[in-house]
Write a protein that holds these residues in place. Sequence first.
Motif, PDB file in Angstrom:
ATOM      1  N   VAL A   1       0.903  -1.164   0.000  1.00 18.07           N
ATOM      2  CA  VAL A   1       0.000   0.000   0.000  1.00 18.07           C
ATOM      3  C   VAL A   1       0.938   1.209   0.000  1.00 18.07           C
ATOM      4  N   PRO A   2       0.671   2.195  -0.870  1.00 15.18           N
ATOM      5  CA  PRO A   2       1.683   3.221  -1.090  1.00 15.18           C
ATOM      6  C   PRO A   2       1.961   4.168   0.072  1.00 15.18           C
ATOM      7  N   CYS A   3       3.184   4.697   0.018  1.00 10.15           N
ATOM      8  CA  CYS A   3       3.627   5.815   0.848  1.00 10.15           C
ATOM      9  C   CYS A   3       4.377   6.746  -0.081  1.00 10.15           C
TER      10      CYS A   3
ATOM     11  N   ASN B   1      -4.972  -3.642   1.762  1.00  9.64           N
ATOM     12  CA  ASN B   1      -4.325  -3.247   3.028  1.00  9.64           C
ATOM     13  C   ASN B   1      -3.013  -4.028   3.179  1.00  9.64           C
ATOM     14  N   GLU B   2      -2.207  -3.575   4.107  1.00  8.85           N
ATOM     15  CA  GLU B   2      -0.845  -4.093   4.227  1.00  8.85           C
ATOM     16  C   GLU B   2      -0.820  -5.560   4.639  1.00  8.85           C
ATOM     17  N   GLY B   3      -1.829  -6.000   5.398  1.00 15.35           N
ATOM     18  CA  GLY B   3      -1.878  -7.404   5.807  1.00 15.35           C
ATOM     19  C   GLY B   3      -2.090  -8.316   4.609  1.00 15.35           C
TER      20      GLY B   3
ATOM     21  N   ALA C   1       5.416  -0.659   2.187  1.00 12.83           N
ATOM     22  CA  ALA C   1       4.324  -0.105   2.993  1.00 12.83           C
ATOM     23  C   ALA C   1       4.785   1.118   3.771  1.00 12.83           C
ATOM     24  N   GLN C   2       3.807   1.842   4.280  1.00 10.48           N
ATOM     25  CA  GLN C   2       4.089   2.956   5.188  1.00 10.48           C
ATOM     26  C   GLN C   2       4.055   2.425   6.618  1.00 10.48           C
ATOM     27  N   ASN C   3       4.795   3.052   7.535  1.00 10.03           N
ATOM     28  CA  ASN C   3       4.778   2.531   8.920  1.00 10.03           C
ATOM     29  C   ASN C   3       3.404   2.668   9.569  1.00 10.03           C
ATOM     30  N   SER C   4       2.535   3.539   9.040  1.00 14.91           N
ATOM     31  CA  SER C   4       1.163   3.597   9.571  1.00 14.91           C
ATOM     32  C   SER C   4       0.441   2.278   9.323  1.00 14.91           C
ATOM     33  N   GLY C   5       0.915   1.493   8.360  1.00 13.78           N
ATOM     34  CA  GLY C   5       0.290   0.211   8.047  1.00 13.78           C
ATOM     35  C   GLY C   5       0.895  -0.955   8.813  1.00 13.78           C
TER      36      GLY C   5
ATOM     37  N   SER D   1      -5.548   6.543  10.461  1.00 12.84           N
ATOM     38  CA  SER D   1      -6.617   5.541  10.622  1.00 12.84           C
ATOM     39  C   SER D   1      -7.307   5.197   9.315  1.00 12.84           C
ATOM     40  N   MET D   2      -6.501   5.013   8.273  1.00  6.83           N
ATOM     41  CA  MET D   2      -7.082   4.791   6.934  1.00  6.83           C
ATOM     42  C   MET D   2      -8.085   3.621   6.954  1.00  6.83           C
ATOM     43  N   GLY D   3      -9.264   3.873   6.429  1.00  7.91           N
ATOM     44  CA  GLY D   3     -10.297   2.836   6.345  1.00  7.91           C
ATOM     45  C   GLY D   3     -11.244   2.830   7.523  1.00  7.91           C
TER      46      GLY D   3
ATOM     47  N   ASP E   1     -15.664   9.037   2.321  1.00  2.00           N
ATOM     48  CA  ASP E   1     -14.577   8.059   2.237  1.00  2.00           C
ATOM     49  C   ASP E   1     -13.844   8.203   0.907  1.00  2.00           C
ATOM     50  N   GLY E   2     -12.662   7.598   0.814  1.00  2.68           N
ATOM     51  CA  GLY E   2     -11.987   7.445  -0.468  1.00  2.68           C
ATOM     52  C   GLY E   2     -12.157   6.008  -0.923  1.00  2.68           C
ATOM     53  N   ASP E   3     -11.946   5.728  -2.201  1.00  2.00           N
ATOM     54  CA  ASP E   3     -12.096   4.335  -2.641  1.00  2.00           C
ATOM     55  C   ASP E   3     -11.017   3.454  -2.012  1.00  2.00           C
ATOM     56  N   GLY E   4      -9.796   3.990  -1.898  1.00  2.00           N
ATOM     57  CA  GLY E   4      -8.718   3.198  -1.292  1.00  2.00           C
ATOM     58  C   GLY E   4      -9.028   2.889   0.161  1.00  2.00           C
ATOM     59  N   ALA E   5      -9.489   3.901   0.881  1.00  3.85           N
ATOM     60  CA  ALA E   5      -9.782   3.721   2.310  1.00  3.85           C
ATOM     61  C   ALA E   5     -10.975   2.790   2.509  1.00  3.85           C
ATOM     62  N   ALA E   6     -12.015   2.943   1.687  1.00  2.90           N
ATOM     63  CA  ALA E   6     -13.207   2.098   1.858  1.00  2.90           C
ATOM     64  C   ALA E   6     -12.858   0.625   1.628  1.00  2.90           C
TER      65      ALA E   6
ATOM     66  N   ASP F   1     -14.527   8.026  -5.554  1.00  5.98           N
ATOM     67  CA  ASP F   1     -13.712   7.021  -6.245  1.00  5.98           C
ATOM     68  C   ASP F   1     -12.941   7.667  -7.394  1.00  5.98           C
ATOM     69  N   ASN F   2     -11.618   7.823  -7.177  1.00  2.21           N
ATOM     70  CA  ASN F   2     -10.766   8.343  -8.258  1.00  2.21           C
ATOM     71  C   ASN F   2      -9.843   7.239  -8.781  1.00  2.21           C
ATOM     72  N   GLY F   3     -10.127   5.999  -8.379  1.00  3.22           N
ATOM     73  CA  GLY F   3      -9.323   4.863  -8.860  1.00  3.22           C
ATOM     74  C   GLY F   3      -7.878   4.915  -8.399  1.00  3.22           C
ATOM     75  N   SER F   4      -7.612   5.783  -7.421  1.00  3.54           N
ATOM     76  CA  SER F   4      -6.205   5.908  -7.029  1.00  3.54           C
ATOM     77  C   SER F   4      -6.052   6.317  -5.573  1.00  3.54           C
ATOM     78  N   TYR F   5      -4.820   6.108  -5.099  1.00  4.36           N
ATOM     79  CA  TYR F   5      -4.409   6.627  -3.804  1.00  4.36           C
ATOM     80  C   TYR F   5      -3.827   8.007  -4.090  1.00  4.36           C
ATOM     81  N   ASP F   6      -4.709   8.987  -4.246  1.00  2.94           N
ATOM     82  CA  ASP F   6      -4.263  10.307  -4.673  1.00  2.94           C
ATOM     83  C   ASP F   6      -3.332  10.958  -3.660  1.00  2.94           C
ATOM     84  N   SER F   7      -3.627  10.744  -2.400  1.00  2.00           N
ATOM     85  CA  SER F   7      -2.891  11.452  -1.346  1.00  2.00           C
ATOM     86  C   SER F   7      -1.428  11.034  -1.254  1.00  2.00           C
ATOM     87  N   THR F   8      -1.082   9.868  -1.786  1.00  4.26           N
ATOM     88  CA  THR F   8       0.320   9.426  -1.695  1.00  4.26           C
ATOM     89  C   THR F   8       0.995   9.428  -3.058  1.00  4.26           C
TER      90      THR F   8
HETATM   91  C1  TPP Z   1      -2.817   1.955   7.080  1.00  2.82           C
HETATM   92  C2  TPP Z   1      -2.322   3.022   6.164  1.00  2.82           C
HETATM   93  N1  TPP Z   1      -1.670   2.676   5.038  1.00  2.82           N
HETATM   94  C3  TPP Z   1      -1.211   3.627   4.183  1.00  2.82           C
HETATM   95  C4  TPP Z   1      -1.401   4.945   4.470  1.00  2.82           C
HETATM   96  C5  TPP Z   1      -0.857   6.041   3.555  1.00  2.82           C
HETATM   97  N2  TPP Z   1      -1.937   6.747   2.904  1.00  2.82           N
HETATM   98  C6  TPP Z   1      -2.427   7.930   3.351  1.00  2.82           C
HETATM   99  S1  TPP Z   1      -3.648   8.534   2.438  1.00  2.82           S
HETATM  100  C7  TPP Z   1      -3.548   7.218   1.381  1.00  2.82           C
HETATM  101  C8  TPP Z   1      -4.404   7.138   0.151  1.00  2.82           C
HETATM  102  C9  TPP Z   1      -5.883   7.091   0.433  1.00  2.82           C
HETATM  103  O1  TPP Z   1      -6.524   6.730  -0.769  1.00  2.82           O
HETATM  104  P1  TPP Z   1      -8.066   6.983  -0.986  1.00  2.82           P
HETATM  105  O2  TPP Z   1      -8.826   6.558   0.200  1.00  2.82           O
HETATM  106  O3  TPP Z   1      -8.444   6.375  -2.286  1.00  2.82           O
HETATM  107  O4  TPP Z   1      -8.194   8.577  -1.052  1.00  2.82           O
HETATM  108  P2  TPP Z   1      -7.441   9.606  -2.035  1.00  2.82           P
HETATM  109  O5  TPP Z   1      -6.060   9.760  -1.496  1.00  2.82           O
HETATM  110  O6  TPP Z   1      -7.465   9.031  -3.413  1.00  2.82           O
HETATM  111  O7  TPP Z   1      -8.227  10.868  -1.906  1.00  2.82           O
HETATM  112  C10 TPP Z   1      -2.567   6.315   1.770  1.00  2.82           C
HETATM  113  C11 TPP Z   1      -2.215   5.078   1.055  1.00  2.82           C
HETATM  114  C12 TPP Z   1      -2.086   5.263   5.665  1.00  2.82           C
HETATM  115  N3  TPP Z   1      -2.328   6.525   6.038  1.00  2.82           N
HETATM  116  N4  TPP Z   1      -2.517   4.290   6.473  1.00  2.82           N
END
Ligand code: TPP
Length: 369
Positions: free
Chosen positions: A22-24, A45-47, A67-71, A221-223, A245-250, A274-281
């Motif tokens: 999962v990206p950082c 998710n990282e698991g 992975a990111q250490n948050s994961g 607290s992603m997700g 929510d974001g699609d990645g988080a959901a 849903d932007n099909g991406s982890y935009d924030s990272t």
């Molecule tokens: C457990 C965990 N893994 C990875 C991250 C790093 N991280 C922060 S925001 C994000 C992307 C979230 O994606 P999405 O929910 O689709 O929202 P978007 O960024 O596309 O708006 C990630 C991977 C995190 N915060 N927590």
Amino acid sequence: MISAEFFCAELDRHGYGFFSGVPCSFLKGPFALLEQRGSYVPAPNEGIALSMAAGSELSGVKSAVLAQNSGLGNLLDPLTSLSMAYEIPLLLFVSLRGWPNAEDDEPHHAAMGAATIGVLESVGVAHGILKPTEQSLTALLARAEEERAHQRQFVILVPAKTVGTCDVPAKPSEALLDRRTAVTALARHLDGALVYSTTGMISRELFGVRDSGRNFYMQGSMGHAIGLGLGTALNRPDERVAVIDGDGAAVMHLGGLALVGERRPENLTHIVLDNGSYDSTGGQRTRGSSMRWADLALAAGYRTGETCRTEAEIDDHMAKVADLPGPHLIAVFIAKGGATPPRVTSAHTNAEVTARFKGEVALSRKDLP
Ligand SMILES: Cc1ncc(C[n+]2csc(CCOP(=O)(O)OP(=O)(O)O)c2C)c(N)n1
């Protein structure tokens, strides 16, 4: 700085053939290159990234997790009870957000930044901190080989500004809406509601568009935004509760959606951007194909499920469900990228976000008949 190209070439030289994670943003370059080469499968998710990498190892392919250490919390269970317990060697790259100085990063990284190394030590996983030099990567990969010889895992910890980024040609998006327009349109229908927003750009966008004491910006607290929303909706049936929510988080903790469908709080609206991406990272792909959110929500037990692609569709649908019992799921397809919104922490500490939100909720409780 180690170039992303050298980073991936070293992994090739050591025979790694499968990657998940999962990206950082600290590892933006390798994520982009590995994905381009087709040897990287983005995990929800990282698991799952770790268990997939373990399955790949069992099939005879040397594998690594990024992975990111948050994961770390997400991957500790399969790291200890699967990979370690069954002696399946693995290589992990874990970024060090919030380290060495917590104050140089966002506050939600502080505790894990300080704890990451100690957590690895307490479970007995060998690790090393990457320096921004090619020699350091080569030396740590050699140490990983020594651990692998004993069927053990090795974690390479990656601090900020250690690995370079690289340009990846952006795929044209079919979505018409940008995040700001979508959040602005949604906010028009959320006056009076308690709103939980997910980590990253979505919370920042909501803050920039319409700051309110009734917004809880859940950075980190992603997700888990849906868990917050469900907990409040169940205990305060007099309040309208919305989760953005974001699609990645959901997808990271999809079990929350199943629980909403089972508990069925009438006052809960779950919006997924849903932007099909982890935009924030850095805009890494979340999935190869779009999720059929409406079908998923209805199958789980939500009372309505809808998909919106334009501002007019958001207006129509939000107005329609306003007086219907929920739970509702509204997926809004948006383009990735867009202008960078302000940080919530530029105006409020996390403690302030909590205090003013609790104050708002307490105030409305007093108004109950
Ligand atoms: C457990 C965990 N893994 C990875 C991250 C790093 N991280 C922060 S925001 C994000 C992307 C979230 O994606 P999405 O929910 O689709 O929202 P978007 O960024 O596309 O708006 C990630 C991977 C995190 N915060 N927590």
